[in-house]
Design an enzyme around this catalytic site. Structure first.
Site, PDB file in Angstrom:
ATOM      1  N   GLU A  42      38.897  28.788  43.424  1.00  0.00           N
ATOM      2  CA  GLU A  42      38.437  30.174  43.269  1.00  0.00           C
ATOM      3  C   GLU A  42      38.582  30.521  41.788  1.00  0.00           C
ATOM      4  OE1 GLU A  42      39.370  34.847  44.406  1.00  0.00           O
ATOM      5  OE2 GLU A  42      40.820  33.340  44.982  1.00  0.00           O
ATOM      6  N   ASP A 116      33.427  38.784  35.553  1.00  0.00           N
ATOM      7  CA  ASP A 116      32.923  39.765  34.588  1.00  0.00           C
ATOM      8  C   ASP A 116      31.452  39.438  34.324  1.00  0.00           C
ATOM      9  OD1 ASP A 116      35.546  41.043  33.871  1.00  0.00           O
ATOM     10  OD2 ASP A 116      35.997  38.953  33.382  1.00  0.00           O
TER      11      ASP A 116
END
Ligand SMILES: C[S@@+](CC[C@H](N)C(=O)[O-])C[C@H]1O[C@@H](n2cnc3c(N)ncnc32)[C@H](O)[C@@H]1O
Length: 238
Positions: A42, A116
């Protein structure tokens, strides 16, 4: 650095499931987990909700949450210790360093959860689905493995689709709105801290799953942007 952060940084060093810039892990993760089960990453894990959630649900797969911010992974690492999860770990590195920490074919799948978006064109090279990152993923991911992106950002989603097309990735699943028919299926149903913020803001959550191509991904040269100055200079010279 605030007091709370310092306390978390100190605690992190005592957690057996947290590795901060560790040495000699490349190719050796199976020893860390004590088995030969597949390893799933992840990336940009933040508090690691997917690492914890998926590890709880599937004890025969090992999960590693990666982020460069230790104070964020503290939350997931602590929860995972409390739950006694043997198949979850947290790795504090920059994703740019991925190939220093994993060997070819060591990884079975990659999840990227609300990374982001880096909205400005000039920052596109920092997006975790940029050519340069897909190239790095190719160095560690099994050929039958997939990259999974969950995002609220149309700019990042469109950019990813463009890179996927340009590099001949194979799209396995693409969902424009994962909640269009109510609750999403596990593990897409896991909601992270950032997802909570985006849902409160009524944003639409998107998902794409794709396989990387067989041939090495080429990183295209930066597009030359003509700034006003150089444009004028060229005019002068011409
Ligand atoms: C918007 S947050 C999302 C966190 C979490 N997945 C969630 O959904 O709540 C993005 C995370 O990516 C991490 N990150 C961004 N670029 C990174 C990089 N190049 N290497 C490591 N971590 C990075 C940041 O530290 C931050 O925790």
């Amino acid at each position: 650095v605030g007091h709370k952060k310092l306390v978390k940084f100190a605690a992190l060093k005592t957690f057996e499931n947290v590795l901060e810039f560790p040495e000699n892990m490349k190719g050796n993760w199976h020893e860390h987990f004590g088995n030969n089960n597949p390893i799933v990453l992840e990336l940009a894990c933040g508090r690691g909700e997917y690492t914890v959630g998926m590890a709880q649900n599937n004890s025969s797969i090992n999960y590693i949450g990666i982020d460069r911010k230790g104070n964020r992974m503290f939350n997931g690492a602590k929860k995972s210790l409390e739950l006694g999860l043997k198949n979850a770990a947290f790795l504090r590195i920059s994703i740019e360093q991925l190939t220093d920490y994993f060997a070819p074919n060591e990884i079975s799948n990659i999840w990227i959860i609300f990374p982001d978006p880096f909205l400005r064109d000039g920052k596109a090279k920092n997006r975790l689905t940029h050519y340069k990152f897909l190239y790095a993923y190719q160095q560690v991911l099994r050929r039958d493995g997939s990259v999974n992106l969950k995002t609220d950002s149309p700019i990042l989603f469109d950019f990813t689709n463009e890179v996927v097309t340009e590099t001949n990735c194979k799209v396995l699943q693409k969902i424009e709105n994962i909640y269009s028919e109510g609750e999403a299926a596990f593990p897409l149903s896991i909601k992270t801290y950032y997802e909570g913020l985006h849902l409160a803001d009524n944003r639409i959550i998107k998902y794409i799953q794709f396989q990387l191509p067989q041939n090495a991904i080429k990183i295209p040269p930066k597009k030359k942007v003509i700034t006003d100055d150089s444009f004028l200079q060229n005019m002068d010279n011409g």
